[in-house]
Design a protein around this motif. Structure first.
Motif, short mmCIF file in Angstrom:
data_model
loop_
_atom_site.label_atom_id
_atom_site.label_comp_id
_atom_site.label_asym_id
_atom_site.label_seq_id
_atom_site.Cartn_x
_atom_site.Cartn_y
_atom_site.Cartn_z
N ARG A 1 -48.77 10.77 0.21
CA ARG A 1 -49.92 11.52 0.69
C ARG A 1 -49.47 12.69 1.56
O ARG A 1 -49.94 13.83 1.40
CB ARG A 1 -50.83 10.58 1.48
CG ARG A 1 -52.16 11.18 1.90
CD ARG A 1 -53.14 10.12 2.37
NE ARG A 1 -52.48 9.04 3.06
CZ ARG A 1 -52.54 7.76 2.69
NH1 ARG A 1 -53.23 7.43 1.62
NH2 ARG A 1 -51.93 6.82 3.38
N ASP A 2 -48.54 12.44 2.48
CA ASP A 2 -48.05 13.50 3.37
C ASP A 2 -47.34 14.60 2.59
O ASP A 2 -47.51 15.79 2.88
CB ASP A 2 -47.10 12.92 4.42
CG ASP A 2 -47.80 12.00 5.41
OD1 ASP A 2 -49.05 12.02 5.45
OD2 ASP A 2 -47.10 11.25 6.12
N LEU A 3 -46.57 14.21 1.60
CA LEU A 3 -45.84 15.19 0.80
C LEU A 3 -46.79 16.09 0.03
O LEU A 3 -46.62 17.32 -0.01
CB LEU A 3 -44.90 14.46 -0.16
CG LEU A 3 -44.02 15.32 -1.08
CD1 LEU A 3 -43.12 16.22 -0.26
CD2 LEU A 3 -43.19 14.43 -2.00
N LEU A 4 -47.80 15.51 -0.58
CA LEU A 4 -48.75 16.31 -1.35
C LEU A 4 -49.62 17.17 -0.44
O LEU A 4 -49.95 18.31 -0.78
CB LEU A 4 -49.62 15.40 -2.22
CG LEU A 4 -48.88 14.69 -3.36
CD1 LEU A 4 -49.80 13.74 -4.11
CD2 LEU A 4 -48.27 15.70 -4.33
N HIS A 5 -49.99 16.64 0.73
CA HIS A 5 -50.74 17.45 1.69
C HIS A 5 -49.93 18.66 2.11
O HIS A 5 -50.47 19.76 2.29
CB HIS A 5 -51.11 16.62 2.91
CG HIS A 5 -52.27 15.70 2.69
ND1 HIS A 5 -52.71 14.79 3.63
CD2 HIS A 5 -53.10 15.54 1.62
CE1 HIS A 5 -53.74 14.13 3.15
NE2 HIS A 5 -54.00 14.56 1.94
N GLY B 1 -53.35 27.19 -5.96
CA GLY B 1 -52.42 26.20 -5.42
C GLY B 1 -51.68 25.42 -6.48
O GLY B 1 -51.01 24.43 -6.18
N ALA B 2 -51.78 25.87 -7.74
CA ALA B 2 -51.20 25.10 -8.85
C ALA B 2 -49.70 24.96 -8.72
O ALA B 2 -49.14 23.88 -8.94
CB ALA B 2 -51.57 25.74 -10.18
N GLU B 3 -49.01 26.06 -8.40
CA GLU B 3 -47.55 26.01 -8.35
C GLU B 3 -47.07 25.08 -7.24
O GLU B 3 -46.14 24.29 -7.43
CB GLU B 3 -46.99 27.41 -8.13
CG GLU B 3 -45.49 27.50 -8.31
CD GLU B 3 -45.04 27.11 -9.71
OE1 GLU B 3 -43.96 26.49 -9.84
OE2 GLU B 3 -45.76 27.42 -10.68
N ALA B 4 -47.74 25.15 -6.09
CA ALA B 4 -47.36 24.26 -4.99
C ALA B 4 -47.66 22.81 -5.33
O ALA B 4 -46.86 21.91 -5.04
CB ALA B 4 -48.11 24.66 -3.71
N ALA B 5 -48.81 22.56 -5.98
CA ALA B 5 -49.16 21.20 -6.37
C ALA B 5 -48.17 20.66 -7.38
O ALA B 5 -47.77 19.48 -7.33
CB ALA B 5 -50.57 21.15 -6.94
N ARG B 6 -47.74 21.52 -8.32
CA ARG B 6 -46.77 21.10 -9.32
C ARG B 6 -45.44 20.72 -8.65
O ARG B 6 -44.82 19.71 -8.99
CB ARG B 6 -46.55 22.21 -10.33
CG ARG B 6 -45.65 21.81 -11.50
CD ARG B 6 -45.52 22.92 -12.53
NE ARG B 6 -46.81 23.25 -13.12
CZ ARG B 6 -47.45 24.40 -12.92
NH1 ARG B 6 -46.93 25.33 -12.14
NH2 ARG B 6 -48.62 24.62 -13.49
N THR B 7 -45.03 21.53 -7.68
CA THR B 7 -43.81 21.22 -6.94
C THR B 7 -43.94 19.90 -6.20
O THR B 7 -43.02 19.07 -6.19
CB THR B 7 -43.49 22.35 -5.95
OG1 THR B 7 -43.32 23.58 -6.66
CG2 THR B 7 -42.22 22.04 -5.16
N GLY B 8 -45.10 19.69 -5.57
CA GLY B 8 -45.32 18.43 -4.86
C GLY B 8 -45.26 17.23 -5.77
O GLY B 8 -44.65 16.21 -5.45
N LEU B 9 -45.87 17.36 -6.95
CA LEU B 9 -45.86 16.26 -7.92
C LEU B 9 -44.44 15.98 -8.41
O LEU B 9 -44.05 14.83 -8.60
CB LEU B 9 -46.79 16.59 -9.08
CG LEU B 9 -47.23 15.42 -9.95
CD1 LEU B 9 -48.07 14.44 -9.16
CD2 LEU B 9 -48.04 15.94 -11.16
N GLU B 10 -43.67 17.04 -8.61
CA GLU B 10 -42.29 16.87 -9.05
C GLU B 10 -41.46 16.17 -7.97
O GLU B 10 -40.60 15.33 -8.29
CB GLU B 10 -41.69 18.23 -9.38
CG GLU B 10 -42.24 18.84 -10.66
CD GLU B 10 -41.77 20.27 -10.88
OE1 GLU B 10 -41.18 20.86 -9.93
OE2 GLU B 10 -41.99 20.81 -11.99
N LEU B 11 -41.72 16.48 -6.71
CA LEU B 11 -40.99 15.81 -5.63
C LEU B 11 -41.36 14.34 -5.53
O LEU B 11 -40.51 13.48 -5.26
CB LEU B 11 -41.27 16.52 -4.30
CG LEU B 11 -40.67 17.92 -4.15
CD1 LEU B 11 -41.16 18.59 -2.88
CD2 LEU B 11 -39.14 17.85 -4.16
#
Length: 410
Positions: A273-277, A310-320
């Motif tokens: 949750r913290d990472l995606l936020h 925010g798609a690119e940031a969300a994609r990075t978060g999901l990859e992490l």
């Protein structure tokens, strides 16, 4: 055709009876000629088997099979009233119960609130109330209870359990004490292990060696080796939340071997949750946050969705998130060498195919394993499904007089 067994007449009769019962469970209702053909028994012997099973109340007639030329044959099925079982799933919030007859037909399902207090008396009262919501016509032959912990067979105590959420369960000889208090034959099993038992007939139906990773607020795993659940000497096999990993505090640093550290600290619910936020994905609820990350990253069930800012940031978060899950999985699959990894729990359900694909990609980079990666295929409550499976297996061995026969047709 079932492999016939040589031995004393009594042994042969028992084996033939069990073979017929398991055949009827799997393929029934069947006629006498069909039972004869599928078991390899002669027609007179098949008739004797059915007569014995009817006399014992294990088999009942199921009516005539019409629409065929010649003599109209009678069909037979396993008597549903030969026994009943109950499955229970206990969480800090509620207790879910499911009751079925010996054929596996579900008679009812219900939920009741979890114990309001942390004492044994409150626990017993809550369990009785939950069981009363879905009563069986007679006391169940087996009750299997799934919990967030594991019974240590060397001590009889519940281990790997939260002292806060499972305080009412932390007493000596928990399985025997609970069974005596309820007046029922009770077996306690880890909830993630039960989810893996359920997957044996679903996502893992074609693979006897698999690992199930349960990713939710907490992390857990289950190991199924050669088709059998592996619990470990102390009952703690699969307690991967404590797995030491780079980037997370160790048990020494946390000051508590059962504290917040290792894989759980890196990829548990709070960390995800913290990472995606941090990558701009909103949502106060754990599942909502992960589902929103998938949406924003541009994935959908029927193809890519229009990307927002925010798609690119969300994609990075999901990859992490996927990379963190894969970092723990890499250690597990390197040691166990399974043919399959099943991803289950709310994180994996919310992440769906996009998350599965990312985890698979990361795992291939980190590990030599060629294990396939699949999402859970059990609909509804997998813990209840697995508990019912174990309860039915034990009840059938008791009622039918032995383990399931081995043979190609069965």
């Amino acid at each position: 055709m079932t492999e016939l067994v040589k031995g004393t007449p009594g042994l042969v009769r028992a084996v033939n009876d069990r073979a017929a019962l398991h055949l009827l469970l799997r393929q029934g209702p069947l006629t006498r000629p069909e039972i004869s053909r599928l078991t390899g028994l002669s027609k007179p012997t098949a008739s004797q088997v059915l007569a014995r099973l009817e006399g014992a109340g294990l088999v009942v007639g199921n009516g005539l099979r019409t629409g065929l030329p010649g003599r109209v044959p009678e069909t037979y099925r396993v008597n549903p009233a030969a026994g009943y079982v109950t499955a229970v799933d206990v969480t800090p919030e509620w207790i879910a119960v499911r009751t079925a007859d010996i054929t596996g037909t579900v008679l009812g399902e219900a939920e009741a609130p979890a114990p309001a207090g942390a004492g044994r008396a409150e626990l017993m009262a809550a369990l009785r109330a939950a069981l009363a919501r879905v009563p069986a016509p007679e006391p169940p032959k087996r009750v299997v209870v799934g919990v967030q912990g594991a019974v240590d067979p060397t001590t009889g105590r519940l281990g790997y359990a939260s002292a806060e959420d499972m305080a009412a369960w932390l007493f000596p000889d928990v399985e025997r004490t609970l069974g005596e208090a309820l007046g029922l034959p009770v077996r306690i099993e880890n909830d993630v292990n039960l989810a893996a038992v359920a997957e044996r007939a679903h996502a893992a139906a074609d693979c006897p060696d698999f690992v199930l990773l349960w990713a939710d607020e907490g992390l857990g795993a289950a190991l199924v080796l050669d088709g059998r659940l592996h619990r470990g000497h102390f009952g703690g096999a699969g307690e991967v939340g404590y797995l030491p990993l780079p980037g997370a505090a160790t048990a020494r640093e946390a000051g508590d071997p059962y504290g917040h550290h290792g894989y759980q600290q890196l990829a548990g619910g709070d960390a995800v949750r913290d990472l995606l936020h941090a990558h701009g994905v909103p949502g106060a609820d754990f599942t909502e946050t992960v589902a929103e990350a998938v949406r924003r990253a541009g994935h959908g069930a029927s193809g890519p969705l229009p990307a927002d800012e925010g798609a690119e940031a969300a994609r990075t978060g999901l990859e992490l998130v996927a990379a963190r899950l894969a970092s723990g999985l890499a250690s597990i699959v390197t040691v166990v060498d399974p043919g399959l990894v099943v991803l289950a729990g709310r994180l994996c359900v919310a992440g769906g195919e996009p998350l599965r694909g990312l985890v698979e990609r990361e795992l291939r980079v980190l590990s030599h394993s060629r294990a396939r990666i699949r999402l859970s295929a059990v609909a509804g409550n997998a813990v209840l499904a697995g508990a019912l499976d174990l309860a039915l297996t034990a009840a059938r061995e008791e009622v039918f007089g032995g383990p399931r026969p081995v043979g190609p047709s069965l």
